[in-house]
Design an enzyme around this catalytic site. Sequence first.
Site, PDB file in Angstrom:
ATOM      1  N   HIS A 100      56.713  15.695  98.994  1.00 22.96           N
ATOM      2  CA  HIS A 100      56.937  15.348 100.398  1.00 22.96           C
ATOM      3  C   HIS A 100      58.175  16.087 100.885  1.00 22.96           C
ATOM      4  CE1 HIS A 100      53.803  12.386 100.389  1.00 22.96           C
ATOM      5  NE2 HIS A 100      54.325  11.779  99.340  1.00 22.96           N
ATOM      6  N   GLU A 127      51.379   4.537  90.984  1.00 23.13           N
ATOM      7  CA  GLU A 127      51.612   4.162  92.382  1.00 23.13           C
ATOM      8  C   GLU A 127      50.315   3.864  93.113  1.00 23.13           C
ATOM      9  OE1 GLU A 127      53.611   7.379  94.450  1.00 23.13           O
ATOM     10  OE2 GLU A 127      52.430   8.920  93.462  1.00 23.13           O
ATOM     11  N   THR A 166      56.291   2.693  97.441  1.00 24.63           N
ATOM     12  CA  THR A 166      55.621   2.565  98.741  1.00 24.63           C
ATOM     13  C   THR A 166      54.120   2.819  98.622  1.00 24.63           C
ATOM     14  OG1 THR A 166      56.071   4.850  99.426  1.00 24.63           O
ATOM     15  CG2 THR A 166      57.710   3.206 100.011  1.00 24.63           C
ATOM     16  N   ASP A 167      53.746   3.838  97.841  1.00 20.45           N
ATOM     17  CA  ASP A 167      52.309   4.041  97.620  1.00 20.45           C
ATOM     18  C   ASP A 167      51.713   2.876  96.836  1.00 20.45           C
ATOM     19  OD1 ASP A 167      51.574   6.452  98.943  1.00 20.45           O
ATOM     20  OD2 ASP A 167      52.747   7.572  97.476  1.00 20.45           O
TER      21      ASP A 167
END
Length: 253
Positions: free
Chosen positions: A46, A147, A172-173
């Site tokens: 990212h 994840e 978060t994933d």
Amino acid sequence: MRKNRLRELWAEGQAAVNGWVSVPSPYVAEVMSHQGWDGLTIDLQHGPIDVPDAIPMLQAMSAGDAVPIIRVPWNEPSVIMRCRDAGAYGIICPMINNRDDAERFVGACRYPPAGYRSNGAYRGTIYGGADYLEHANEEIITFAMIETREGVANLQEIAETPGLDAVYIGPTDLAFSHGHPPKHDNFDGPVAELIAHILETAHAAGIRAGVHATRTDYAARMIADGFDLVTPTSDLRMLTGAAPEVLGALKTS
Ligand code: 3PY
Ligand code: MG
């Protein structure tokens, strides 16, 4: 071959504190490599960094002590091998969902017979040393990101993959795929329970566990809970975090 300091820390029973680099700048990487981070991860998944950006960043980091790690954008062997050849001492691979994913990932990081990595470590031998080929399989660390719901369901068989050193949790994933708001720093609640389960399963399988965070107090709590590596912040978070405080103190409108 230059030793992997993360392995030494782990052997001493210590947790590693990993910095995160998402700005495509050799200068930023160089500055951070002299700050005392145990490891420094260049994030290719990212953000704007690509393989050609990462190579001068690894070169800049060579003079510092932080162990160079790369999070690759995906479980794509050609990219993993290029990062390894460029001198990364650890690879974090996103979205490992099952044993096949884990074997594909680990195999791309290891020379035969342990894996299928192709020979050509043009910078690995500069950073690691002339005997790089002999010892790379034992020094370089493989982190499989857990994840997803599927990754959690298949965690046991992933954790038992020969040559896998560690899991790395993307909170978060992980939250997203379980139907929860994608949030870091889960002190409690269902995502915190999943994270505790991943830690326990990894350790029971004899491998290490790392976790991504954005808060120092949460990272400290994760070390206290037994994590072997924490990432408490990033270059960009430090930059954006400090600016409002300074501006808030000096600007009235
Ligand atoms: C996640 O939270 O999913 C991550 O991958 C952390 O960068
Ligand atoms: Mg993620």
